[in-house]
Design a protein around this motif. Sequence first.
Motif, PDB file in Angstrom:
ATOM      1  N   ILE A 325       0.836  -1.206   0.000  1.00 26.72           N
ATOM      2  CA  ILE A 325       0.000   0.000   0.000  1.00 26.72           C
ATOM      3  C   ILE A 325       0.868   1.251   0.000  1.00 26.72           C
ATOM      4  O   ILE A 325       1.764   1.406   0.833  1.00 26.72           O
ATOM      5  N   ARG A 326       0.576   2.157  -0.942  1.00 25.67           N
ATOM      6  CA  ARG A 326       1.263   3.447  -0.991  1.00 25.67           C
ATOM      7  C   ARG A 326       0.248   4.583  -1.005  1.00 25.67           C
ATOM      8  O   ARG A 326      -0.889   4.427  -1.472  1.00 25.67           O
ATOM      9  N   CYS A 327       0.685   5.706  -0.490  1.00 22.10           N
ATOM     10  CA  CYS A 327      -0.169   6.897  -0.460  1.00 22.10           C
ATOM     11  C   CYS A 327      -0.258   7.491  -1.867  1.00 22.10           C
ATOM     12  O   CYS A 327       0.774   7.725  -2.506  1.00 22.10           O
ATOM     13  N   LEU A 328      -1.464   7.754  -2.347  1.00 26.45           N
ATOM     14  CA  LEU A 328      -1.655   8.311  -3.687  1.00 26.45           C
ATOM     15  C   LEU A 328      -1.178   9.759  -3.746  1.00 26.45           C
ATOM     16  O   LEU A 328      -0.779  10.247  -4.807  1.00 26.45           O
ATOM     17  N   GLU A 329      -1.167  10.427  -2.578  1.00 30.12           N
ATOM     18  CA  GLU A 329      -0.808  11.847  -2.539  1.00 30.12           C
ATOM     19  C   GLU A 329       0.704  12.072  -2.626  1.00 30.12           C
ATOM     20  O   GLU A 329       1.169  12.958  -3.329  1.00 30.12           O
ATOM     21  N   CYS A 330       1.495  11.252  -1.906  1.00 24.79           N
ATOM     22  CA  CYS A 330       2.963  11.477  -1.877  1.00 24.79           C
ATOM     23  C   CYS A 330       3.766  10.269  -2.341  1.00 24.79           C
ATOM     24  O   CYS A 330       4.993  10.315  -2.395  1.00 24.79           O
ATOM     25  N   LYS A 331       3.066   9.166  -2.641  1.00 25.67           N
ATOM     26  CA  LYS A 331       3.677   7.921  -3.155  1.00 25.67           C
ATOM     27  C   LYS A 331       4.552   7.176  -2.139  1.00 25.67           C
ATOM     28  O   LYS A 331       5.228   6.222  -2.488  1.00 25.67           O
ATOM     29  N   CYS A 358      -0.210   6.978   6.161  1.00 28.24           N
ATOM     30  CA  CYS A 358       0.934   7.401   5.342  1.00 28.24           C
ATOM     31  C   CYS A 358       2.174   7.551   6.229  1.00 28.24           C
ATOM     32  O   CYS A 358       2.137   8.265   7.244  1.00 28.24           O
ATOM     33  N   SER A 359       3.271   6.897   5.836  1.00 33.65           N
ATOM     34  CA  SER A 359       4.495   6.933   6.646  1.00 33.65           C
ATOM     35  C   SER A 359       5.092   8.342   6.716  1.00 33.65           C
ATOM     36  O   SER A 359       5.689   8.732   7.729  1.00 33.65           O
ATOM     37  N   LYS A 360       4.899   9.134   5.663  1.00 27.23           N
ATOM     38  CA  LYS A 360       5.424  10.508   5.646  1.00 27.23           C
ATOM     39  C   LYS A 360       4.640  11.382   6.619  1.00 27.23           C
ATOM     40  O   LYS A 360       5.232  12.169   7.373  1.00 27.23           O
ATOM     41  N   LYS A 361       3.312  11.193   6.630  1.00 23.96           N
ATOM     42  CA  LYS A 361       2.471  11.982   7.521  1.00 23.96           C
ATOM     43  C   LYS A 361       2.683  11.585   8.976  1.00 23.96           C
ATOM     44  O   LYS A 361       2.546  12.408   9.884  1.00 23.96           O
ATOM     45  N   PRO A 369      -1.319  15.461   2.856  1.00 24.37           N
ATOM     46  CA  PRO A 369      -2.751  15.615   3.176  1.00 24.37           C
ATOM     47  C   PRO A 369      -3.503  14.288   3.288  1.00 24.37           C
ATOM     48  O   PRO A 369      -4.723  14.262   3.432  1.00 24.37           O
ATOM     49  N   ALA A 370      -2.798  13.176   3.228  1.00 22.78           N
ATOM     50  CA  ALA A 370      -3.443  11.855   3.205  1.00 22.78           C
ATOM     51  C   ALA A 370      -4.245  11.588   4.472  1.00 22.78           C
ATOM     52  O   ALA A 370      -3.967  12.144   5.550  1.00 22.78           O
ATOM     53  N   THR A 371      -5.264  10.746   4.327  1.00 21.45           N
ATOM     54  CA  THR A 371      -6.030  10.257   5.482  1.00 21.45           C
ATOM     55  C   THR A 371      -5.934   8.739   5.507  1.00 21.45           C
ATOM     56  O   THR A 371      -5.817   8.103   4.461  1.00 21.45           O
ATOM     57  N   GLY A 372      -5.984   8.156   6.696  1.00 19.72           N
ATOM     58  CA  GLY A 372      -5.843   6.719   6.846  1.00 19.72           C
ATOM     59  C   GLY A 372      -7.058   5.943   6.342  1.00 19.72           C
ATOM     60  O   GLY A 372      -8.115   6.510   6.080  1.00 19.72           O
ATOM     61  N   ILE A 373      -6.851   4.639   6.192  1.00 18.12           N
ATOM     62  CA  ILE A 373      -7.948   3.757   5.782  1.00 18.12           C
ATOM     63  C   ILE A 373      -7.872   2.482   6.601  1.00 18.12           C
ATOM     64  O   ILE A 373      -6.788   1.957   6.850  1.00 18.12           O
ATOM     65  N   SER A 374      -9.023   1.999   7.051  1.00 20.39           N
ATOM     66  CA  SER A 374      -9.027   0.790   7.872  1.00 20.39           C
ATOM     67  C   SER A 374      -8.770  -0.446   6.995  1.00 20.39           C
ATOM     68  O   SER A 374      -9.109  -0.450   5.806  1.00 20.39           O
ATOM     69  N   MET A 375      -8.200  -1.476   7.599  1.00 16.35           N
ATOM     70  CA  MET A 375      -7.939  -2.712   6.863  1.00 16.35           C
ATOM     71  C   MET A 375      -9.250  -3.322   6.378  1.00 16.35           C
ATOM     72  O   MET A 375      -9.332  -3.832   5.249  1.00 16.35           O
TER      73      MET A 375
END
Length: 534
Positions: A325-331, A358-361, A369-375
Amino acid sequence: MTIIAVGYSRLSKEDVNKQGWDNDSESIKNQHYLIRDYAEKKGWQLVEIYSDDDYKGSDRSRPEFNRLISDMYAHKFQVIICKTQSRFARDIELIEKYIHGVFMEENIRFVTIEDHIDTANMNSSSKKISQLHGLTDTWYLEDLSHNISDVLDIKRKKGEYIASWPLYGYLKSPDDKNRLIVDPVAAEVVRSIYQMYLAGNGLQRIANSLNQRSIPNPLKYKRDAGMKIGAKSRMTSKSFLWRNDTIGRILDNQMYIGDMVQGKLKKVSYKSKKLVRQPEEEWIIAESKHPPIIDRNTWERVRSIRKSRIKPRRDGIVSMFSGKIRCLECKELMYAVTYPRQINGRKSKTEFNTTFRCSKKMMNKEACPATGISMASLEKYIIDELKKLSELYFDECIIQDQLTVTDGRQETLEGMKQEEFRLKRLLEENKLAVTTLYLDKVKGLLMEKQFVQISEQLAESGRIAESALKKVMREREGLSREQSKEENLMEIILKYKDIERLDRNIVLELIDIIYVGKEDRKKNQRVIQIAWNF
């Protein structure tokens, strides 16, 4: 005054190669006879004969050779007798060091029976003869080493197994020692290791599982089967336990998919036993030379995970979506964060929720600006997407169209195979024609001018055929890959069309990467992009 003498004898495979088994003049027994007879004729007291059997003349670790040198320094004798100088050493460095150096310094007389070398009567001429013998013996060993290496490389390229003992999971064929067959007992362990790894178990967790079930590790399995396992003095109780590095080597070994992989290690030189690891591009790989234990698809999935260097959690299990899984905002990668569920206003000690962030956030809240998502949400989204794919691919009209295309493609493939066979036969005929042409020239049946003219024509036709063959092979390979990919897609859709839950193994098979965008809470929407493996 009694002169104390000793003898030295040696024989190795290199001498057998040089002399041949039919001529036993180099045998240990014969050497001892000559040494005793020579000492008796000279009136010397022969107190011992040091003997190294099956040791090279360049080997500096010969046990009896080194004992001889040690006793020489202790002044236990005055004369050393050898049948020939090559029995003492086939290395010019050893000859110069001892025969022309140390022995003279220590007042030790060195005598050879057949070479007529005697350091007591050494002059410029006899020294040169001794050095010449040393050089020719050194050159012989070097040439022999290169020849043996070339022969072994030819065997490796042909896919013949040349190691002394079979790889764990295999046995040597009773009909052909250079061919491997599957060992059903050990092969089952290898398969279980791959299955456990794909299910999300880390290397140490797999090793612990095998140890708990008292499954012998490769070393113990060899020992129990009566195979040679090296120096037992270095063995401890831990030597017979599964370890994470053992599991890693099994998971990384391409031999398990039926490919013969050899030439990973190489000797520094013929004088040294030290082995150095060769770059992967220099390994000799012959594909599909023995029965596979692991299928290529499984191997590629494991290889992909191993390259990603995903680490298991503290409990030794790899998370279902780990590394996928990667963040679409910052990759950047998104990491799993687990926390207790709230039950009746209290934190549960047994039930947990998992969210990907997101690991960067996580390092800086303002960085993305990413938001988390539940499994649970992500798993449901993926299953829904799989069901949509199933509905699309099981439309009767689409399936019929695909079958029509596939049938036509198969006919094209068959035509390409026939053309490939025709071109290969043409090249073989061309080579035969060149050979016949040369023989006709040698016999005087063909003039030089005619020979050159026809040779050029044959060379040109050969180049055209070879170029055409390469093109056909490339096209056939590409078409085969397309067909295989299409068949694989249909197989996957059939396999997972009614899926309700995901696990690590399924995620690895289906998904290359998932990009998760930020959530628009007002519209209750989020962009999720899945890069499938099919």
